[in-house]
Design a protein around this motif. Sequence first.
Motif, PDB file in Angstrom:
ATOM      1  N   LEU A   1      -3.782  10.497  -3.317  1.00 43.20           N
ATOM      2  CA  LEU A   1      -3.802   9.540  -4.186  1.00 43.20           C
ATOM      3  C   LEU A   1      -3.283   7.913  -3.456  1.00 43.20           C
ATOM      4  CD1 LEU A   1      -4.373   8.342  -7.249  1.00 43.20           C
ATOM      5  CD2 LEU A   1      -2.066   9.196  -7.617  1.00 43.20           C
ATOM      6  N   ASN A   2      -4.244   6.965  -3.381  1.00 41.79           N
ATOM      7  CA  ASN A   2      -3.814   5.754  -2.783  1.00 41.79           C
ATOM      8  C   ASN A   2      -3.653   4.651  -3.856  1.00 41.79           C
ATOM      9  OD1 ASN A   2      -3.833   6.857  -0.143  1.00 41.79           O
ATOM     10  ND2 ASN A   2      -6.087   7.117  -0.320  1.00 41.79           N
ATOM     11  N   GLY A   3      -3.129   3.510  -3.648  1.00 41.31           N
ATOM     12  CA  GLY A   3      -3.162   2.577  -4.534  1.00 41.31           C
ATOM     13  C   GLY A   3      -2.621   1.231  -3.496  1.00 41.31           C
ATOM     14  N   LYS A   4      -2.999   0.089  -4.079  1.00 41.10           N
ATOM     15  CA  LYS A   4      -2.565  -1.104  -3.658  1.00 41.10           C
ATOM     16  C   LYS A   4      -1.105  -1.617  -4.189  1.00 41.10           C
ATOM     17  CE  LYS A   4      -3.659  -6.125  -3.593  1.00 41.10           C
ATOM     18  NZ  LYS A   4      -4.467  -7.233  -4.083  1.00 41.10           N
ATOM     19  N   SER A   5      -0.517  -1.085  -5.146  1.00 39.51           N
ATOM     20  CA  SER A   5       0.869  -1.227  -5.491  1.00 39.51           C
ATOM     21  C   SER A   5       1.184  -0.135  -6.549  1.00 39.51           C
ATOM     22  CB  SER A   5       0.878  -2.749  -5.983  1.00 39.51           C
ATOM     23  OG  SER A   5       0.409  -3.180  -7.290  1.00 39.51           O
TER      24      SER A   5
ATOM     25  N   GLU B   1      -2.222   0.062  -9.139  1.00 41.44           N
ATOM     26  CA  GLU B   1      -3.251  -0.961  -9.153  1.00 41.44           C
ATOM     27  C   GLU B   1      -4.149  -0.497  -7.849  1.00 41.44           C
ATOM     28  OE1 GLU B   1      -3.668  -5.767  -8.489  1.00 41.44           O
ATOM     29  OE2 GLU B   1      -1.759  -4.754  -8.347  1.00 41.44           O
ATOM     30  N   ASP B   2      -5.409  -0.830  -8.136  1.00 43.56           N
ATOM     31  CA  ASP B   2      -6.623  -0.513  -7.129  1.00 43.56           C
ATOM     32  C   ASP B   2      -6.365   1.078  -6.783  1.00 43.56           C
ATOM     33  OD1 ASP B   2      -7.711  -2.903  -7.528  1.00 43.56           O
ATOM     34  OD2 ASP B   2      -6.694  -3.656  -5.716  1.00 43.56           O
ATOM     35  N   LEU B   3      -6.633   2.041  -7.829  1.00 44.47           N
ATOM     36  CA  LEU B   3      -6.418   3.255  -7.537  1.00 44.47           C
ATOM     37  C   LEU B   3      -7.633   4.288  -6.714  1.00 44.47           C
ATOM     38  CD1 LEU B   3      -4.907   5.862 -10.023  1.00 44.47           C
ATOM     39  CD2 LEU B   3      -7.110   6.532  -9.061  1.00 44.47           C
ATOM     40  N   SER B   4      -7.205   4.900  -5.723  1.00 44.84           N
ATOM     41  CA  SER B   4      -8.425   5.618  -5.300  1.00 44.84           C
ATOM     42  C   SER B   4      -7.879   6.953  -5.050  1.00 44.84           C
ATOM     43  CB  SER B   4      -8.871   5.313  -4.048  1.00 44.84           C
ATOM     44  OG  SER B   4      -8.032   5.150  -3.043  1.00 44.84           O
ATOM     45  N   ALA B   5      -8.619   7.927  -5.043  1.00 43.81           N
ATOM     46  CA  ALA B   5      -8.093   9.491  -5.120  1.00 43.81           C
ATOM     47  C   ALA B   5      -9.463  10.384  -4.406  1.00 43.81           C
ATOM     48  CB  ALA B   5      -7.905  10.003  -6.458  1.00 43.81           C
ATOM     49  N   MET B   6      -8.940  11.344  -3.801  1.00 41.33           N
ATOM     50  CA  MET B   6      -9.587  12.340  -3.268  1.00 41.33           C
ATOM     51  C   MET B   6      -9.133  13.710  -3.589  1.00 41.33           C
ATOM     52  SD  MET B   6     -10.937  10.928   0.249  1.00 41.33           S
ATOM     53  CE  MET B   6     -12.301  12.055   0.590  1.00 41.33           C
TER      54      MET B   6
ATOM     55  N   ASP C   1       0.860  -1.282   0.198  1.00 43.76           N
ATOM     56  CA  ASP C   1       0.239   0.039   0.073  1.00 43.76           C
ATOM     57  C   ASP C   1       0.892   1.382   0.147  1.00 43.76           C
ATOM     58  OD1 ASP C   1      -2.119  -1.607   0.230  1.00 43.76           O
ATOM     59  OD2 ASP C   1      -2.551  -1.320   2.195  1.00 43.76           O
ATOM     60  N   PHE C   2       0.239   2.163  -0.443  1.00 40.10           N
ATOM     61  CA  PHE C   2       1.194   3.737  -0.732  1.00 40.10           C
ATOM     62  C   PHE C   2       0.047   4.650  -0.864  1.00 40.10           C
ATOM     63  CE2 PHE C   2       1.049   5.244  -4.939  1.00 40.10           C
ATOM     64  CZ  PHE C   2       0.336   4.113  -5.532  1.00 40.10           C
ATOM     65  N   SER C   3       0.530   5.744  -0.761  1.00 39.75           N
ATOM     66  CA  SER C   3      -0.018   6.996  -1.136  1.00 39.75           C
ATOM     67  C   SER C   3       0.611   8.169  -1.293  1.00 39.75           C
ATOM     68  CB  SER C   3      -0.874   7.416   0.306  1.00 39.75           C
ATOM     69  OG  SER C   3      -0.412   7.901   1.352  1.00 39.75           O
ATOM     70  N   PHE C   4       0.097   9.214  -2.301  1.00 39.23           N
ATOM     71  CA  PHE C   4       0.728  10.594  -2.329  1.00 39.23           C
ATOM     72  C   PHE C   4      -0.066  11.377  -1.860  1.00 39.23           C
ATOM     73  CE2 PHE C   4       2.286   8.100  -6.523  1.00 39.23           C
ATOM     74  CZ  PHE C   4       3.493   8.405  -6.128  1.00 39.23           C
ATOM     75  N   VAL C   5       0.259  12.379  -1.276  1.00 40.72           N
ATOM     76  CA  VAL C   5      -0.434  13.868  -0.629  1.00 40.72           C
ATOM     77  C   VAL C   5       0.210  15.056  -1.053  1.00 40.72           C
ATOM     78  CG1 VAL C   5      -1.374  14.542   1.346  1.00 40.72           C
ATOM     79  CG2 VAL C   5      -1.237  12.156   1.232  1.00 40.72           C
ATOM     80  N   GLN C   6      -0.929  15.868  -1.506  1.00 40.64           N
ATOM     81  CA  GLN C   6      -0.281  17.295  -1.682  1.00 40.64           C
ATOM     82  C   GLN C   6      -1.194  18.060  -0.765  1.00 40.64           C
ATOM     83  OE1 GLN C   6      -0.744  18.913  -5.602  1.00 40.64           O
ATOM     84  NE2 GLN C   6       0.581  20.667  -5.041  1.00 40.64           N
TER      85      GLN C   6
ATOM     86  N   SER D   1     -10.513   3.219  -9.492  1.00 42.65           N
ATOM     87  CA  SER D   1     -10.484   2.422 -10.668  1.00 42.65           C
ATOM     88  C   SER D   1      -9.708   1.028 -10.298  1.00 42.65           C
ATOM     89  CB  SER D   1      -9.751   3.022 -11.831  1.00 42.65           C
ATOM     90  OG  SER D   1      -8.633   3.443 -11.652  1.00 42.65           O
ATOM     91  N   ARG D   2      -9.554   0.175 -11.008  1.00 38.06           N
ATOM     92  CA  ARG D   2      -8.916  -1.058 -10.875  1.00 38.06           C
ATOM     93  C   ARG D   2      -7.544  -0.848 -11.226  1.00 38.06           C
ATOM     94  NH1 ARG D   2     -13.220  -5.860 -12.920  1.00 38.06           N
ATOM     95  NH2 ARG D   2     -14.465  -5.697 -11.248  1.00 38.06           N
TER      96      ARG D   2
END
Length: 244
Positions: free
Chosen positions: A17-21, A32-37, A1-6, A49-50
């Motif tokens: 922005l978050n993701g599984k890999s 992979e398995d992207l989610s964002a806010m 798991d990882f994330s980018f934050v601004q 999205s997947r």
Amino acid sequence: DFSFVQYKEGGSHKWKLNGKSAEVVNNQVNIEDLSAMSFGQGTVLKLKSREGSFDKGENVVHLRDNVVMATTDGTKLTTDRLDWNRETKNVSTDSSVNIKRPDMNITARGAVCDIDGRTAELKQDINAKLVSDELNIPGSAPGAKSQTVITCDGPLEINYKQNRAFFHGNVKVEDSKGTIIADRIDVYFSPETRRVKSVVAAGNVRIINGENVTYSEKAIYLVDQARVILPNRPRLVINNNLNK
């Protein structure tokens, strides 16, 4: 798991922005398995999205496969591909798209949405199902919602702030009262209920009610009053089929 934050000045989130890999290749991050806010002016945009990719050079996130976008005002968009510009906060796609709100369900091909400006342009093959404020629906219980169906070649321009939508190109409006066909149709919504309040048709207007047809260059349909106003000398054709 990882994330980018601004972060914004002051420390609040601008986007994350978050993701599984993730796989990093030069300026592109494949996810992979992207989610964002995204946190805008009174609106929170959620995306998932997947799979997807983040282009750090262009500052654009490309989402692919089972894409879902949702906003805090109740709008949900689904498609198979979507581009999200993190600076302008616009989202766009050339694929088939479905947009749902509590009183609206629209399908089209191609779309551009300005999240902060609360506007959208749908490009082609529009099919919109809208809830209207129509009264006295035949065969329905008191208080029943009436549905207005609008199709057109496109584009369709929607302005949620101004509660209006503009349909272009071979527009056809159908509800329980009849059918309106025109080159362009403007739909106005009630700010309180968000339902269709009035319809203004312009250019080669035809109003079909059973076997009777009215021709006009302009027509104004007041939905809640079930009343049509026809300026500029309309022409009415009545089909009298008398049984002998």
